[in-house]
Design a protein around this motif. Structure first.
Motif, PDB file in Angstrom:
ATOM      1  N   LEU A 240       0.756  -1.259  -0.430  1.00 49.96           N
ATOM      2  CA  LEU A 240       0.439  -0.026   0.687  1.00 49.96           C
ATOM      3  C   LEU A 240       0.266   1.128   0.231  1.00 49.96           C
ATOM      4  O   LEU A 240       0.664   2.135  -0.665  1.00 49.96           O
ATOM      5  N   LEU A 241       1.999   1.155   0.726  1.00 43.14           N
ATOM      6  CA  LEU A 241       3.516   2.653   0.704  1.00 43.14           C
ATOM      7  C   LEU A 241       3.525   2.530  -0.348  1.00 43.14           C
ATOM      8  O   LEU A 241       4.012   3.486  -1.100  1.00 43.14           O
ATOM      9  N   ARG A 242       4.106   1.258  -1.223  1.00 44.32           N
ATOM     10  CA  ARG A 242       5.025   1.662  -2.168  1.00 44.32           C
ATOM     11  C   ARG A 242       4.160   2.036  -3.438  1.00 44.32           C
ATOM     12  O   ARG A 242       4.554   2.474  -3.840  1.00 44.32           O
ATOM     13  N   ASP A 243       2.507   1.255  -3.395  1.00 45.82           N
ATOM     14  CA  ASP A 243       1.989   1.710  -4.580  1.00 45.82           C
ATOM     15  C   ASP A 243       1.669   3.423  -4.291  1.00 45.82           C
ATOM     16  O   ASP A 243       1.112   3.893  -5.869  1.00 45.82           O
ATOM     17  N   LEU A 244       1.222   3.797  -3.662  1.00 46.56           N
ATOM     18  CA  LEU A 244       1.525   5.181  -3.407  1.00 46.56           C
ATOM     19  C   LEU A 244       2.393   6.322  -3.762  1.00 46.56           C
ATOM     20  O   LEU A 244       2.397   6.868  -4.595  1.00 46.56           O
ATOM     21  N   ILE A 245       3.962   6.008  -2.903  1.00 44.27           N
ATOM     22  CA  ILE A 245       4.891   6.440  -3.187  1.00 44.27           C
ATOM     23  C   ILE A 245       4.909   6.550  -5.421  1.00 44.27           C
ATOM     24  O   ILE A 245       5.794   6.949  -5.725  1.00 44.27           O
ATOM     25  N   SER A 246       4.751   5.268  -5.349  1.00 43.33           N
ATOM     26  CA  SER A 246       5.568   5.209  -7.096  1.00 43.33           C
ATOM     27  C   SER A 246       4.947   5.995  -8.045  1.00 43.33           C
ATOM     28  O   SER A 246       5.011   6.656  -9.173  1.00 43.33           O
ATOM     29  N   LYS A 247       3.966   7.149  -7.464  1.00 46.45           N
ATOM     30  CA  LYS A 247       3.165   8.041  -8.282  1.00 46.45           C
ATOM     31  C   LYS A 247       3.131   9.905  -7.900  1.00 46.45           C
ATOM     32  O   LYS A 247       2.977  10.501  -8.085  1.00 46.45           O
ATOM     33  N   GLN A 248       4.459   9.949  -7.336  1.00 43.64           N
ATOM     34  CA  GLN A 248       4.566  10.260  -6.567  1.00 43.64           C
ATOM     35  C   GLN A 248       6.114  11.083  -6.530  1.00 43.64           C
ATOM     36  O   GLN A 248       7.378  10.474  -7.335  1.00 43.64           O
ATOM     37  N   ASN A 249       6.926  12.401  -7.026  1.00 45.26           N
ATOM     38  CA  ASN A 249       7.794  12.234  -6.948  1.00 45.26           C
ATOM     39  C   ASN A 249       8.420  13.471  -5.831  1.00 45.26           C
ATOM     40  O   ASN A 249       8.436  14.481  -5.567  1.00 45.26           O
ATOM     41  N   ILE A 250       9.093  12.290  -5.136  1.00 45.48           N
ATOM     42  CA  ILE A 250       9.973  12.282  -3.650  1.00 45.48           C
ATOM     43  C   ILE A 250      11.104  12.974  -4.593  1.00 45.48           C
ATOM     44  O   ILE A 250      12.093  12.013  -4.523  1.00 45.48           O
ATOM     45  N   ILE A 251      11.118  13.689  -3.580  1.00 46.12           N
ATOM     46  CA  ILE A 251      13.502  14.826  -4.010  1.00 46.12           C
ATOM     47  C   ILE A 251      14.098  14.110  -2.836  1.00 46.12           C
ATOM     48  O   ILE A 251      14.698  13.858  -3.050  1.00 46.12           O
ATOM     49  N   SER A 252      13.120  13.154  -1.649  1.00 39.83           N
ATOM     50  CA  SER A 252      14.183  13.229  -0.453  1.00 39.83           C
ATOM     51  C   SER A 252      13.873  12.858   0.692  1.00 39.83           C
ATOM     52  O   SER A 252      12.433  12.654   0.826  1.00 39.83           O
ATOM     53  N   THR A 253      14.524  11.347   1.656  1.00 38.57           N
ATOM     54  CA  THR A 253      13.934  10.919   2.318  1.00 38.57           C
ATOM     55  C   THR A 253      14.535  10.955   3.668  1.00 38.57           C
ATOM     56  O   THR A 253      15.850  10.633   3.595  1.00 38.57           O
ATOM     57  N   THR A 254      14.402  10.742   4.600  1.00 33.05           N
ATOM     58  CA  THR A 254      14.910  10.569   5.716  1.00 33.05           C
ATOM     59  C   THR A 254      13.786   9.369   6.858  1.00 33.05           C
ATOM     60  O   THR A 254      12.484   9.149   6.924  1.00 33.05           O
ATOM     61  N   THR A 255      14.809   8.341   6.914  1.00 34.84           N
ATOM     62  CA  THR A 255      14.260   7.234   7.294  1.00 34.84           C
ATOM     63  C   THR A 255      13.996   6.741   9.026  1.00 34.84           C
ATOM     64  O   THR A 255      16.027   7.039   9.294  1.00 34.84           O
ATOM     65  N   ILE A 256      14.018   6.346   9.578  1.00 35.36           N
ATOM     66  CA  ILE A 256      13.929   6.293  11.357  1.00 35.36           C
ATOM     67  C   ILE A 256      13.769   5.110  10.769  1.00 35.36           C
ATOM     68  O   ILE A 256      11.981   4.713  11.270  1.00 35.36           O
ATOM     69  N   PHE A 257      14.357   3.779  11.765  1.00 34.36           N
ATOM     70  CA  PHE A 257      14.033   2.910  12.130  1.00 34.36           C
ATOM     71  C   PHE A 257      14.284   2.759  13.591  1.00 34.36           C
ATOM     72  O   PHE A 257      15.453   2.967  14.602  1.00 34.36           O
ATOM     73  N   VAL A 258      13.430   1.662  14.094  1.00 33.95           N
ATOM     74  CA  VAL A 258      13.025   1.858  15.723  1.00 33.95           C
ATOM     75  C   VAL A 258      12.886   0.473  16.108  1.00 33.95           C
ATOM     76  O   VAL A 258      12.019   0.211  15.807  1.00 33.95           O
ATOM     77  N   SER A 259      13.080  -0.131  17.284  1.00 33.93           N
ATOM     78  CA  SER A 259      12.951  -1.520  17.449  1.00 33.93           C
ATOM     79  C   SER A 259      13.218  -1.141  19.528  1.00 33.93           C
ATOM     80  O   SER A 259      13.959  -0.748  19.530  1.00 33.93           O
ATOM     81  N   THR A 260      12.418  -2.075  19.862  1.00 29.84           N
ATOM     82  CA  THR A 260      12.177  -2.600  21.636  1.00 29.84           C
ATOM     83  C   THR A 260      12.936  -3.990  21.511  1.00 29.84           C
ATOM     84  O   THR A 260      14.436  -4.466  22.412  1.00 29.84           O
ATOM     85  N   ALA A 261      13.738  -4.315  20.369  1.00 29.92           N
ATOM     86  CA  ALA A 261      15.154  -5.242  19.853  1.00 29.92           C
ATOM     87  C   ALA A 261      15.849  -4.802  19.767  1.00 29.92           C
ATOM     88  O   ALA A 261      15.909  -5.536  18.185  1.00 29.92           O
ATOM     89  N   PRO A 262      16.622  -3.860  19.364  1.00 34.28           N
ATOM     90  CA  PRO A 262      17.470  -3.330  17.682  1.00 34.28           C
ATOM     91  C   PRO A 262      18.562  -4.319  17.606  1.00 34.28           C
ATOM     92  O   PRO A 262      19.557  -4.303  18.440  1.00 34.28           O
ATOM     93  N   PRO A 263      18.724  -4.088  16.326  1.00 33.72           N
ATOM     94  CA  PRO A 263      20.504  -4.812  16.339  1.00 33.72           C
ATOM     95  C   PRO A 263      21.458  -4.121  16.808  1.00 33.72           C
ATOM     96  O   PRO A 263      21.155  -2.683  17.529  1.00 33.72           O
ATOM     97  N   PRO A 264      22.715  -4.874  17.186  1.00 29.20           N
ATOM     98  CA  PRO A 264      24.155  -3.765  17.713  1.00 29.20           C
ATOM     99  C   PRO A 264      24.094  -2.315  17.011  1.00 29.20           C
ATOM    100  O   PRO A 264      23.650  -3.152  15.428  1.00 29.20           O
ATOM    101  N   PRO A 265      25.022  -1.910  17.468  1.00 30.80           N
ATOM    102  CA  PRO A 265      25.806  -1.909  18.452  1.00 30.80           C
ATOM    103  C   PRO A 265      23.960  -0.653  19.934  1.00 30.80           C
ATOM    104  O   PRO A 265      24.047  -1.653  21.286  1.00 30.80           O
ATOM    105  N   VAL A 266      23.477  -0.486  19.465  1.00 32.01           N
ATOM    106  CA  VAL A 266      22.086  -0.299  20.052  1.00 32.01           C
ATOM    107  C   VAL A 266      21.713  -1.324  20.823  1.00 32.01           C
ATOM    108  O   VAL A 266      21.294  -1.098  21.934  1.00 32.01           O
ATOM    109  N   GLY A 267      21.229  -2.533  20.257  1.00 33.40           N
ATOM    110  CA  GLY A 267      20.266  -3.262  21.086  1.00 33.40           C
ATOM    111  C   GLY A 267      21.245  -4.345  22.088  1.00 33.40           C
ATOM    112  O   GLY A 267      20.350  -5.485  22.644  1.00 33.40           O
ATOM    113  N   LEU A 268      22.361  -4.143  22.231  1.00 37.41           N
ATOM    114  CA  LEU A 268      22.983  -4.249  23.574  1.00 37.41           C
ATOM    115  C   LEU A 268      23.059  -3.845  24.631  1.00 37.41           C
ATOM    116  O   LEU A 268      23.016  -3.689  25.727  1.00 37.41           O
ATOM    117  N   PHE A 269      22.067  -2.499  24.366  1.00 36.07           N
ATOM    118  CA  PHE A 269      21.596  -1.026  25.550  1.00 36.07           C
ATOM    119  C   PHE A 269      20.018  -1.204  25.718  1.00 36.07           C
ATOM    120  O   PHE A 269      20.206  -0.426  24.736  1.00 36.07           O
TER     121      PHE A 269
END
Length: 396
Positions: A240-269
């Motif tokens: 659903l997300l990909r279908d929408l942005i395939s029809k848009q002109n997106i010039i830049s993207t900032t990605t935020i990934f968060v997890s309650t069990a993220p991979p190292p090094p964050v996941g160690l703490f």
């Protein structure tokens, strides 16, 4: 699907300002500049969007969910029901908290955090004309500067409380903005044996054409015809997300990934989830028998700068501004509204290029019950609820 603008938010008293107590009470403390927010600086004001939610939830024999087409419990055992929701969401951000001092020890200097409180509300709008609240979430996004103890780069954390009885602390490192649209990977809602992600067990309710399964709604034919709930969406809600942005002109993207069990090094703490006793059931009695334990949460937020061309009608200076809707690239999706005040008379329509920010997210919560782990996936695309004022610079 109305465009009602939300105004719910977490509001602090007007005289509350985070700060440090002065060791010398005779000297006024100079106001400290607020720490940076990093990518969280985009989280301002009110946002709205129409999305999609999937959740396998327990279906107890003591309190069974009535279905239009009854489904026998044996065989096979019927201990779950797949609920599908077309959703209407509001996400409201309060002003940032300013300087929040966290004290370091040993070689770690004090760290000054900044945060953005938020309130998320989600309604089910699957039945046309009806709206049923299914989720409310107060929380805070915080920005943490790079630290030496622990040795981590700049990071963000989402702290949230869910009324079903779960709290989360989800962490992730900050990534720089990238040109163009994001790459959004597929997501699978298929359950698997707890502790063995490779042992997937697909259920009949995941087949859109099957009308005799434990699912809400059971008959998806009307939704398939309209294209609002389809087999590709059950196979991969992120489509659903990909279908929408395939029809848009997106010039830049900032990605935020968060997890309650993220991979190292964050996941160690740090990080994690916590549940009330009802959700955990009897974890101390082998084997554990949770009613619905929220085990883990992973979420990806894409903050996208979208560029599009809008057509401005003829205009006479001094007249009220135009409220011009953006282009609707996918049926049922919300679009922003632009407030346009031309700086000079227009004797004919004129095209101008505008930009706006939209927020897309994909979130997966892993629920444990009945010996399986069940992915609970929610996706949405959010646009500003308020009119976006077009700056004079677009006319140059």
């Amino acid at each position: 699907m109305s465009d009602t603008k939300p105004r719910a938010s977490i509001k602090l008293p007007s005289d509350f300002v985070f700060g440090e107590l002065r060791p010398d009470h005779t000297k006024p403390a100079p106001p400290a500049p607020p720490p940076p927010l990093g990518p969280l600086s985009a989280f301002v004001g009110d946002w709205v969007g129409n999305g999609f939610n999937t959740i396998f939830r327990p279906d107890s024999a003591a309190t069974p969910t009535p279905l239009p087409n009854p489904v026998p419990r044996h065989p096979p055992p019927r201990d779950n029901i797949l609920e599908l929701n077309l959703t209407s969401e509001s996400l409201s951000f309060s002003p940032s908290l300013g300087s929040v001092p966290n004290r370091g020890t040993a070689a770690q200097p004090d760290a000054f955090l900044n945060g953005v409180p938020y309130l998320q509300t989600i309604n089910d709008i699957t039945i046309h004309g009806e709206s049923v609240g299914i989720h409310v979430e107060p929380g805070i996004w915080i920005h943490v500067p790079a630290t030496t103890i622990p040795q981590l780069g700049e990071s963000v954390t989402r702290m949230a409380s869910i009324p079903h009885g779960t709290t989360i602390e989800a962490q992730g490192l900050v990534a720089p903005a990238q040109p163009g649209r994001p790459t959004i990977a597929p997501v699978d809602i298929t359950p698997f044996k707890t502790g063995n992600p490779g042992a997937k067990i697909k259920f009949a309710s995941q087949t859109a054409a099957d009308k005799n399964t434990p699912r809400i709604p059971q008959d998806l034919d009307p939704f398939i015809t309209r294209g609002t709930i389809t087999q590709p969406m059950l196979d991969d809600p992120n489509s659903l997300l990909r279908d929408l942005i395939s029809k848009q002109n997106i010039i830049s993207t900032t990605t935020i990934f968060v997890s309650t069990a993220p991979p190292p090094p964050v996941g160690l703490f740090g990080g994690g989830t916590d549940n009330i006793a009802f959700l955990l059931g009897q974890p101390a009695v082998p084997p554990p028998t949770p009613n619905a334990q929220a085990l883990q949460m992973v979420a990806v937020f894409w903050i996208e700068t979208v560029q599009e061309v809008i057509l401005v009608p003829p205009y006479t200076v001094g007249a009220p501004p135009f409220a011009i809707k953006g282009k609707r690239s996918v049926q049922g999706q919300r679009v922003p509204t632009f407030s346009v005040t031309p700086p000079f008379d227009l004797d004919r329509p004129r095209e101008i290029t505008v930009t706006f920010t939209q927020i897309q997210y994909s979130q997966t919560v892993l629920l444990n019950f009945a010996g399986l782990t069940w992915p609970h996936v929610s996706v949405n695309t959010l646009v500003p609820a308020d009119d976006i004022v077009v700056p004079p610079s677009v006319w140059k």
